[in-house]
Design an enzyme around this catalytic site. Structure first.
Site, PDB file in Angstrom:
ATOM      1  N   ARG A 164       4.176-107.873  28.557  1.00 39.99           N
ATOM      2  CA  ARG A 164       2.868-108.184  27.942  1.00 39.99           C
ATOM      3  C   ARG A 164       2.752-107.650  26.514  1.00 39.99           C
ATOM      4  O   ARG A 164       3.105-106.518  26.221  1.00 39.99           O
ATOM      5  CB  ARG A 164       1.750-107.565  28.788  1.00 39.99           C
ATOM      6  N   ARG A 192     -14.352-100.484  40.257  1.00 41.24           N
ATOM      7  CA  ARG A 192     -13.014-100.098  40.703  1.00 41.24           C
ATOM      8  C   ARG A 192     -13.045 -99.089  41.831  1.00 41.24           C
ATOM      9  O   ARG A 192     -11.986 -98.694  42.312  1.00 41.24           O
ATOM     10  CB  ARG A 192     -12.283 -99.454  39.523  1.00 41.24           C
ATOM     11  N   ARG A 245      -0.697 -96.462  38.062  1.00 35.68           N
ATOM     12  CA  ARG A 245      -1.826 -97.405  38.050  1.00 35.68           C
ATOM     13  C   ARG A 245      -1.833 -98.233  39.346  1.00 35.68           C
ATOM     14  O   ARG A 245      -2.882 -98.517  39.901  1.00 35.68           O
ATOM     15  CB  ARG A 245      -1.730 -98.330  36.826  1.00 35.68           C
ATOM     16  N   LYS A 265      -6.327-110.620  35.462  1.00 41.54           N
ATOM     17  CA  LYS A 265      -7.798-110.526  35.413  1.00 41.54           C
ATOM     18  C   LYS A 265      -8.303-110.854  34.011  1.00 41.54           C
ATOM     19  O   LYS A 265      -9.205-111.665  33.834  1.00 41.54           O
ATOM     20  CB  LYS A 265      -8.259-109.095  35.789  1.00 41.54           C
ATOM     21  N   ARG A 297       0.715-102.102  25.305  1.00 43.74           N
ATOM     22  CA  ARG A 297      -0.186-101.011  25.689  1.00 43.74           C
ATOM     23  C   ARG A 297       0.617 -99.787  26.095  1.00 43.74           C
ATOM     24  O   ARG A 297       1.608 -99.912  26.806  1.00 43.74           O
ATOM     25  CB  ARG A 297      -1.052-101.470  26.877  1.00 43.74           C
TER      26      ARG A 297
HETATM   27  P1  AP5 Z   1      -3.455-109.698  32.183  1.00 42.47           P
HETATM   28  O1  AP5 Z   1      -4.440-110.812  32.181  1.00 42.47           O
HETATM   29  O2  AP5 Z   1      -3.378-108.836  30.966  1.00 42.47           O
HETATM   30  O3  AP5 Z   1      -3.606-108.808  33.520  1.00 42.47           O
HETATM   31  P2  AP5 Z   1      -4.742-107.791  33.967  1.00 42.47           P
HETATM   32  O4  AP5 Z   1      -5.019-108.072  35.418  1.00 42.47           O
HETATM   33  O5  AP5 Z   1      -5.899-107.849  33.026  1.00 42.47           O
HETATM   34  O6  AP5 Z   1      -3.939-106.440  33.883  1.00 42.47           O
HETATM   35  P3  AP5 Z   1      -4.322-105.031  33.255  1.00 42.47           P
HETATM   36  O7  AP5 Z   1      -3.047-104.293  33.050  1.00 42.47           O
HETATM   37  O8  AP5 Z   1      -5.215-105.185  32.057  1.00 42.47           O
HETATM   38  O9  AP5 Z   1      -5.152-104.410  34.440  1.00 42.47           O
HETATM   39  P4  AP5 Z   1      -5.557-102.952  34.664  1.00 42.47           P
HETATM   40  O10 AP5 Z   1      -6.567-103.111  35.729  1.00 42.47           O
HETATM   41  O11 AP5 Z   1      -4.439-102.035  34.975  1.00 42.47           O
HETATM   42  O12 AP5 Z   1      -6.066-102.459  33.221  1.00 42.47           O
HETATM   43  P5  AP5 Z   1      -7.501-102.145  32.604  1.00 42.47           P
HETATM   44  O13 AP5 Z   1      -7.446-102.417  31.173  1.00 42.47           O
HETATM   45  O14 AP5 Z   1      -8.559-102.792  33.418  1.00 42.47           O
HETATM   46  O15 AP5 Z   1      -2.021-110.337  32.482  1.00 42.47           O
HETATM   47  C1  AP5 Z   1      -0.860-109.519  32.519  1.00 42.47           C
HETATM   48  C2  AP5 Z   1       0.342-110.250  31.881  1.00 42.47           C
HETATM   49  O16 AP5 Z   1       0.696-111.360  32.717  1.00 42.47           O
HETATM   50  C3  AP5 Z   1       0.051-110.847  30.502  1.00 42.47           C
HETATM   51  O17 AP5 Z   1       1.211-110.740  29.714  1.00 42.47           O
HETATM   52  C4  AP5 Z   1      -0.290-112.334  30.796  1.00 42.47           C
HETATM   53  O18 AP5 Z   1       0.050-113.180  29.713  1.00 42.47           O
HETATM   54  C5  AP5 Z   1       0.585-112.598  32.017  1.00 42.47           C
HETATM   55  N1  AP5 Z   1      -0.018-113.527  32.957  1.00 42.47           N
HETATM   56  C6  AP5 Z   1      -1.319-113.537  33.394  1.00 42.47           C
HETATM   57  N2  AP5 Z   1      -1.514-114.516  34.299  1.00 42.47           N
HETATM   58  C7  AP5 Z   1      -0.311-115.139  34.459  1.00 42.47           C
HETATM   59  C8  AP5 Z   1       0.133-116.225  35.268  1.00 42.47           C
HETATM   60  N3  AP5 Z   1      -0.693-116.869  36.114  1.00 42.47           N
HETATM   61  N4  AP5 Z   1       1.427-116.601  35.179  1.00 42.47           N
HETATM   62  C9  AP5 Z   1       2.271-115.959  34.335  1.00 42.47           C
HETATM   63  N5  AP5 Z   1       1.920-114.928  33.530  1.00 42.47           N
HETATM   64  C10 AP5 Z   1       0.640-114.511  33.598  1.00 42.47           C
HETATM   65  O19 AP5 Z   1      -7.605-100.578  32.858  1.00 42.47           O
HETATM   66  C11 AP5 Z   1      -6.777 -99.661  32.142  1.00 42.47           C
HETATM   67  C12 AP5 Z   1      -7.154 -98.222  32.495  1.00 42.47           C
HETATM   68  O20 AP5 Z   1      -8.518 -97.958  32.117  1.00 42.47           O
HETATM   69  C13 AP5 Z   1      -7.118 -97.854  33.987  1.00 42.47           C
HETATM   70  O21 AP5 Z   1      -5.808 -97.484  34.373  1.00 42.47           O
HETATM   71  C14 AP5 Z   1      -8.120 -96.705  34.052  1.00 42.47           C
HETATM   72  O22 AP5 Z   1      -7.557 -95.513  33.593  1.00 42.47           O
HETATM   73  C15 AP5 Z   1      -9.184 -97.134  33.080  1.00 42.47           C
HETATM   74  N6  AP5 Z   1     -10.286 -97.918  33.686  1.00 42.47           N
HETATM   75  C16 AP5 Z   1     -10.618 -99.209  33.380  1.00 42.47           C
HETATM   76  N7  AP5 Z   1     -11.666 -99.609  34.098  1.00 42.47           N
HETATM   77  C17 AP5 Z   1     -12.032 -98.559  34.882  1.00 42.47           C
HETATM   78  C18 AP5 Z   1     -13.039 -98.379  35.856  1.00 42.47           C
HETATM   79  N8  AP5 Z   1     -13.913 -99.357  36.180  1.00 42.47           N
HETATM   80  N9  AP5 Z   1     -13.110 -97.175  36.492  1.00 42.47           N
HETATM   81  C19 AP5 Z   1     -12.260 -96.173  36.179  1.00 42.47           C
HETATM   82  N10 AP5 Z   1     -11.261 -96.286  35.255  1.00 42.47           N
HETATM   83  C20 AP5 Z   1     -11.157 -97.470  34.612  1.00 42.47           C
HETATM   84 MG    MG Z   2      -6.689-106.507  31.593  1.00 42.22          MG
END
Ligand code: AP5
Ligand code: MG
Length: 240
Positions: A145, A106, A189, A31, A178
């Site tokens: 990552r 979410r 998660r 994402k 992270r």
């Molecule tokens: P990356 O782009 O970093 O993936 P991502 O989908 O952004 O994954 P996240 O881990 O950031 O998602 P998340 O939803 O768990 O975390 P968030 O920060 O939102 O890619 C991942 C890896 O793959 C990278 O190394 C990249 O290089 C590689 N990659 C990407 N695309 C690729 C491809 N096509 N081919 C090969 N490699 C690839 O949330 C964290 C925490 O915050 C949550 O757990 C929760 O506690 C809280 N939170 C955040 N938002 C909310 C909300 N709206 N409501 C409640 N709690 C929330």
């Molecule tokens: Mg992310």
């Protein structure tokens, strides 16, 4: 950018986005990787509630202190805290011409609140893009990552390694992992995604506002598909 991409980058930037874009998908789906590049193309902010919450934790604000233990367990932060953060961010001047959400909404209540906020601010209905990736790939991606502490660029030691280990290619910043990418937290998660966020796929589908992309192919290929979606949804210049 590939020659196959038909969006005129200059036109896209000058137009912004009337319909906000939402990236849906499990942890590690890509994402952030995709949202960042599309936001640059359209000249609109990339709004990751995960990044905003991590900033709040790093700053030690009241919100950050509440969110920290919840995020460390891999659970979702309560809706009211997240909505307050989003409302405040959307009131900033740089969000006037559109934005791209990453990891928000979410939950169904977050999606319903967002609709009310968008209507109040004169934006169109959002378009949700679900990025689908199988679980084995997600686990490998999260384990590999590394993020830049300066500009936030994302790398992967298996798929997209930096030229020099531990150092960002773009700005020379230090790369870190992270804390919630530890395997036991990743499991929680993924559970939270299945229980609380996956129902949003059906929610946006029912509204005729869902696109699904295969996130297992290389980053550039996902990008190309997204550009095609933007063109289809928004006409000649990919303007939603
Ligand atoms: P990356 O782009 O970093 O993936 P991502 O989908 O952004 O994954 P996240 O881990 O950031 O998602 P998340 O939803 O768990 O975390 P968030 O920060 O939102 O890619 C991942 C890896 O793959 C990278 O190394 C990249 O290089 C590689 N990659 C990407 N695309 C690729 C491809 N096509 N081919 C090969 N490699 C690839 O949330 C964290 C925490 O915050 C949550 O757990 C929760 O506690 C809280 N939170 C955040 N938002 C909310 C909300 N709206 N409501 C409640 N709690 C929330
Ligand atoms: Mg992310």
């Amino acid at each position: 950018m590939s020659g196959a991409v038909a969006i005129d980058a200059i036109t896209a930037v000058s137009m912004g986005l009337q319909r906000p874009l939402i990236f849906l998908g499990p942890p590690g789906a890509g994402k952030g990787t995709q949202a960042k590049q599309l936001a640059r193309l359209y000249g609109v902010p990339h709004l990751s509630t995960g990044d905003m919450l991590r900033d709040a934790v790093a700053n030690g604000s009241g919100l950050g202190r509440q969110a920290k233990p919840i995020m460390e367990r891999g659970e979702l932060v309560p809706d009211d805290l997240v909505m307050a953060l989003v409302e405040e961010r959307l009131a900033q001047p740089d969000a006037a011409h559109g934005f791209i959400f990453d990891g928000f909404p979410r939950t169904i209540p977050q999606a319903e609140s967002l609709e009310r906020i968008l209507a109040r601010r004169g934006f169109g209905k959002p378009l949700a893009v679900e990025i689908r990736v199988d679980q084995d790939t997600l686990l490998r991606r999260l384990a590999g990552r590394w993020n830049c502490t300066v500009g936030g660029e994302t790398y992967n030691v298996y798929e997209r390694p930096p030229k020099v280990p531990g150092i960002c290619d773009v700005d020379g910043g230090k790369l870190v992992q992270r804390p919630d990418d530890r395997p036991e937290v990743v499991r929680e998660r993924l559970n939270a995604y299945d229980r609380q966020t996956a129902p949003l796929v059906e929610y946006y589908k029912r509204r005729g506002a869902l696109e699904t992309v295969d996130g297992t192919v290389p980053v550039e290929e996902v990008q190309r598909t997204l550009h095609q979606i933007m063109e289809r949804a928004g006409g000649r210049n990919g303007h939603l």
